[in-house]
Design an enzyme around this catalytic site. Structure first.
Site, PDB file in Angstrom:
ATOM      1  N   ARG A 114       0.816  -1.204   0.000  1.00  0.00           N
ATOM      2  CA  ARG A 114       0.000   0.000   0.000  1.00  0.00           C
ATOM      3  C   ARG A 114       0.856   1.263   0.000  1.00  0.00           C
ATOM      4  NH1 ARG A 114      -4.882  -0.417   1.768  1.00  0.00           N
ATOM      5  NH2 ARG A 114      -4.495  -1.650   3.633  1.00  0.00           N
ATOM      6  N   TYR A 115       2.042   1.173   0.601  1.00  0.00           N
ATOM      7  CA  TYR A 115       2.923   2.336   0.702  1.00  0.00           C
ATOM      8  C   TYR A 115       4.086   2.158  -0.260  1.00  0.00           C
ATOM      9  CZ  TYR A 115       0.423   3.027   5.104  1.00  0.00           C
ATOM     10  OH  TYR A 115      -0.541   3.213   6.055  1.00  0.00           O
ATOM     11  N   ARG A 118       7.452   0.143   1.494  1.00  0.00           N
ATOM     12  CA  ARG A 118       7.381  -0.968   2.443  1.00  0.00           C
ATOM     13  C   ARG A 118       6.154  -1.830   2.178  1.00  0.00           C
ATOM     14  NH1 ARG A 118       5.806   3.777   4.073  1.00  0.00           N
ATOM     15  NH2 ARG A 118       4.407   4.147   5.830  1.00  0.00           N
ATOM     16  N   CYS A 127      -2.269 -17.910  15.248  1.00  0.00           N
ATOM     17  CA  CYS A 127      -1.820 -17.080  16.368  1.00  0.00           C
ATOM     18  C   CYS A 127      -1.763 -17.952  17.620  1.00  0.00           C
ATOM     19  CB  CYS A 127      -2.797 -15.927  16.613  1.00  0.00           C
ATOM     20  SG  CYS A 127      -2.749 -14.669  15.325  1.00  0.00           S
ATOM     21  N   CYS A 131      -7.538 -12.559  19.158  1.00  0.00           N
ATOM     22  CA  CYS A 131      -8.151 -11.315  19.638  1.00  0.00           C
ATOM     23  C   CYS A 131      -9.535 -11.197  19.018  1.00  0.00           C
ATOM     24  CB  CYS A 131      -7.318 -10.110  19.218  1.00  0.00           C
ATOM     25  SG  CYS A 131      -5.553 -10.251  19.587  1.00  0.00           S
ATOM     26  N   CYS A 134      -9.982  -8.886  15.890  1.00  0.00           N
ATOM     27  CA  CYS A 134      -8.954  -9.077  14.852  1.00  0.00           C
ATOM     28  C   CYS A 134      -9.343  -8.425  13.526  1.00  0.00           C
ATOM     29  CB  CYS A 134      -8.707 -10.568  14.632  1.00  0.00           C
ATOM     30  SG  CYS A 134      -7.473 -10.899  13.357  1.00  0.00           S
ATOM     31  N   ARG A 136      -7.980  -9.088  10.772  1.00  0.00           N
ATOM     32  CA  ARG A 136      -7.891 -10.080   9.692  1.00  0.00           C
ATOM     33  C   ARG A 136      -8.652 -11.352  10.035  1.00  0.00           C
ATOM     34  NH1 ARG A 136      -2.442  -8.338   9.746  1.00  0.00           N
ATOM     35  NH2 ARG A 136      -2.454  -6.409   8.575  1.00  0.00           N
ATOM     36  N   ASP A 295     -10.734  -0.985  13.895  1.00  0.00           N
ATOM     37  CA  ASP A 295     -11.207  -1.054  12.510  1.00  0.00           C
ATOM     38  C   ASP A 295     -12.682  -1.440  12.424  1.00  0.00           C
ATOM     39  OD1 ASP A 295      -8.766  -0.349  11.367  1.00  0.00           O
ATOM     40  OD2 ASP A 295      -8.045  -2.424  11.370  1.00  0.00           O
ATOM     41  N   ASP A 332      -6.755   3.611  10.530  1.00  0.00           N
ATOM     42  CA  ASP A 332      -6.464   2.952   9.259  1.00  0.00           C
ATOM     43  C   ASP A 332      -7.700   3.192   8.397  1.00  0.00           C
ATOM     44  OD1 ASP A 332      -4.821   1.536   7.545  1.00  0.00           O
ATOM     45  OD2 ASP A 332      -4.324   0.040   9.065  1.00  0.00           O
ATOM     46  N   LYS A 339      -2.756   4.328   6.997  1.00  0.00           N
ATOM     47  CA  LYS A 339      -2.875   4.889   8.351  1.00  0.00           C
ATOM     48  C   LYS A 339      -2.866   6.410   8.305  1.00  0.00           C
ATOM     49  CE  LYS A 339      -0.408   0.958  10.275  1.00  0.00           C
ATOM     50  NZ  LYS A 339      -0.067   0.327   8.975  1.00  0.00           N
TER      51      LYS A 339
HETATM   52  C1  PLP Z   1       0.827  -0.622   8.838  1.00  0.00           C
HETATM   53  C2  PLP Z   1       1.250  -1.038   7.519  1.00  0.00           C
HETATM   54  C3  PLP Z   1       2.590  -0.893   7.106  1.00  0.00           C
HETATM   55  C4  PLP Z   1       3.641  -0.287   7.996  1.00  0.00           C
HETATM   56  O1  PLP Z   1       3.351   1.061   8.234  1.00  0.00           O
HETATM   57  P1  PLP Z   1       4.269   1.956   9.169  1.00  0.00           P
HETATM   58  O2  PLP Z   1       3.485   3.221   9.326  1.00  0.00           O
HETATM   59  O3  PLP Z   1       5.558   2.154   8.445  1.00  0.00           O
HETATM   60  O4  PLP Z   1       4.457   1.214  10.455  1.00  0.00           O
HETATM   61  C5  PLP Z   1       2.906  -1.286   5.838  1.00  0.00           C
HETATM   62  N1  PLP Z   1       1.977  -1.802   5.005  1.00  0.00           N
HETATM   63  C6  PLP Z   1       0.702  -1.944   5.360  1.00  0.00           C
HETATM   64  C7  PLP Z   1      -0.284  -2.480   4.391  1.00  0.00           C
HETATM   65  C8  PLP Z   1       0.283  -1.574   6.642  1.00  0.00           C
HETATM   66  O5  PLP Z   1      -0.996  -1.740   7.000  1.00  0.00           O
END
Ligand code: PLP
Length: 447
Positions: A114-115, A118, A127, A131, A134, A136, A295, A332, A339
């Site tokens: 998504r980002y 990363r 798990c 929880c 959850c 997911r 969520d 989120d 986020k």
């Molecule tokens: C939370 C998350 C991350 C990591 O986000 P940070 O803000 O860097 O901790 C990366 N990918 C996805 C899809 C996430 O939900």
């Protein structure tokens, strides 16, 4: 300093210590049936009803974690996190199965990109305990839905050909429930990818089953540095001598520890509880990282709080306690926007010449902007001067070369368009009009 407690429910009093402190024993003696729970507490009507329900999201609780429940208190904050109630079965408005649209952002099964730099890598559906809120629950807990080595290979293959990714976050499910050999193979394969700089693990194993944090596990993990780990503690009652010991082992292995909490109605939606939580976390050398708004996931509607509660909690911490004890409060975005950090508003007004600010006590101050400001020219400044970046590689030089589009994950143009306009940097000359100024308390002080 007050030592952290260690607890064992009377029903487990006769278990020999070597068994109790063995994670395999904890895992194979998890509580999941009405009979199991009735050994340690009296089920409420609502819990009983939920446990009889077919198709309920998986229930499994380690004897260690179940022992932290006060059996006399049906509102116990640990009990609420892990024992289902009838509220879970009732439909609430606006809940979704995949509320973060993770599946739509998955280039290959289990990988959420998504980002720009990363990815989230879902490596298991299992798990140590489950929880009730959850995010997911659509995939987690179902042993028939786990990831195969073919899935891992597809995930790794995507990462090998996606050089923008410098940070891989392993999650699931809980990566620390993987067989050590599988985890080792995965970490080894990730470390062989040159553009992956850091590996992160998100795990609640140290909280549900601290016995799993053995010297051997720490030795395995520290071979893959830089490796960061986020644990998941929601309430100070989860902080025990056993968790403290596990965190001590992990930090001694050089692993920076963070904590992610979820803001949950009836569990931790209170400034005093959050304050105690973050203070005890930093005593363990665990840095509070995120406080998540719950969520919009199916079955978790009764845990949701208004956004104002999260902002109130952050406002009660910022300035009032150590800066590094304050997590970032994030929502989120439903539908998959990622986020979004939320903070109390400390900017009362903002113009070209001056910015009016308030501090944590409501004291109002004016900051005068510089009349002359010459921003840095990064192209003329070390360490970026002369830096050579391959096309598609991220970095300041890449941006300067008009290569901004390369920061987008490969093949995601369409997904990223869904939220409307693409990201745009704010023009410095643009006037910014603050909304929702002040909190009433500070209005009197205004000159
Ligand atoms: C939370 C998350 C991350 C990591 O986000 P940070 O803000 O860097 O901790 C990366 N990918 C996805 C899809 C996430 O939900």
């Amino acid at each position: 300093m007050q030592p952290f407690p260690s607890k064992r429910a009377p029903a487990f009093a006769d278990i020999p210590d070597d068994k109790w402190s063995d994670w395999r024993w904890q895992l194979s003696h998890r509580l999941n049936s009405i009979e199991d729970f009735e050994q340690i507490l009296t089920l409420t009507e609502s819990e009983h009803q939920a446990l009889c329900q077919v198709g309920l999201f998986r229930v499994d609780i380690t004897p260690y974690f179940a022992s932290l429940i006060d059996p006399e208190n049906p509102l116990d904050p640990i009990r609420k996190q892990i024992l289902p109630t009838a509220a879970e079965i009732l439909p609430f408005t606006g809940e979704m199965e995949d509320s973060l649209s993770e599946d739509a952002h998955s280039p290959v099964p289990g990988l959420v990109h998504r980002y720009p730099d990363r990815v989230l890598m879902l490596v298991t559906t299992q798990c140590a305990s489950y929880c009730r809120y959850c995010t997911r629950s659509r995939i987690v807990g179902d042993p028939t839905q786990s990831f195969s080595s073919k899935d891992f290979e597809a995930q790794l293959d995507y990462l090998r050909r996606t050089p923008q990714v410098r940070d891989v976050l392993l999650s699931g499910g809980d990566p620390l429930t993987l067989a050590p050999k599988v985890l080792e193979r995965l970490l080894t394969a990730l470390r062989e990818i040159p553009h992956i700089e850091i590996i992160r693990i998100g795990s609640r194993v140290p909280v549900f089953m601290p016995q799993r944090v053995t010297d051997e596990l720490c030795e395995l993990l520290q071979r893959f540095h830089p490796l960061w780990l986020n644990i998941h503690v929601n309430h100070p009652n989860e902080i025990t001598a056993e968790l403290a010991d596990a965190c001590d082992k992990l930090t001694r292995a050089g692993i920076p520890l963070g904590n992610q909490s979820v803001l949950l109605a009836g569990v931790n939606d209170d400034p005093a509880i959050q304050r105690r939580l973050v203070h005890n976390l930093v005593r363990l050398r665990v840095r509070p990282y995120y406080l998540y708004q719950c969520d919009l996931v199916q079955g978790a509607g009764h845990f949701r709080t208004p956004i104002g509660k999260g902002i109130e909690i952050i406002e009660s911490l910022l300035g009032h306690t150590s800066g590094f004890a304050v997590p970032t409060y994030v929502v989120d975005a439903p539908g998959g926007g990622g986020k979004i950090p939320l903070t109390p508003n400390y900017i009362l007004s903002y113009s070209d010449q001056k910015v009016v600010l308030r501090n944590y006590e409501g004291f109002i101050t004016t900051y005068y902007e510089p009349t002359e400001y010459q921003p840095i020219d990064p192209s003329l400044t070390a360490p970026f001067k002369g830096e050579i970046l391959e096309p598609g590689q991220s970095g300041v030089a890449g941006l300067l070369a008009g290569d901004a589009m390369s920061l987008k994950p490969a093949g995601f143009d369409q997904v990223h368009q869904r939220g409307g306009e693409p990201h745009r940097l704010r023009d410095r000359t643009e006037k910014w009009v603050p909304r929702g100024i002040g909190d009433g308390k500070s209005a009197d002080n205004e000159a």
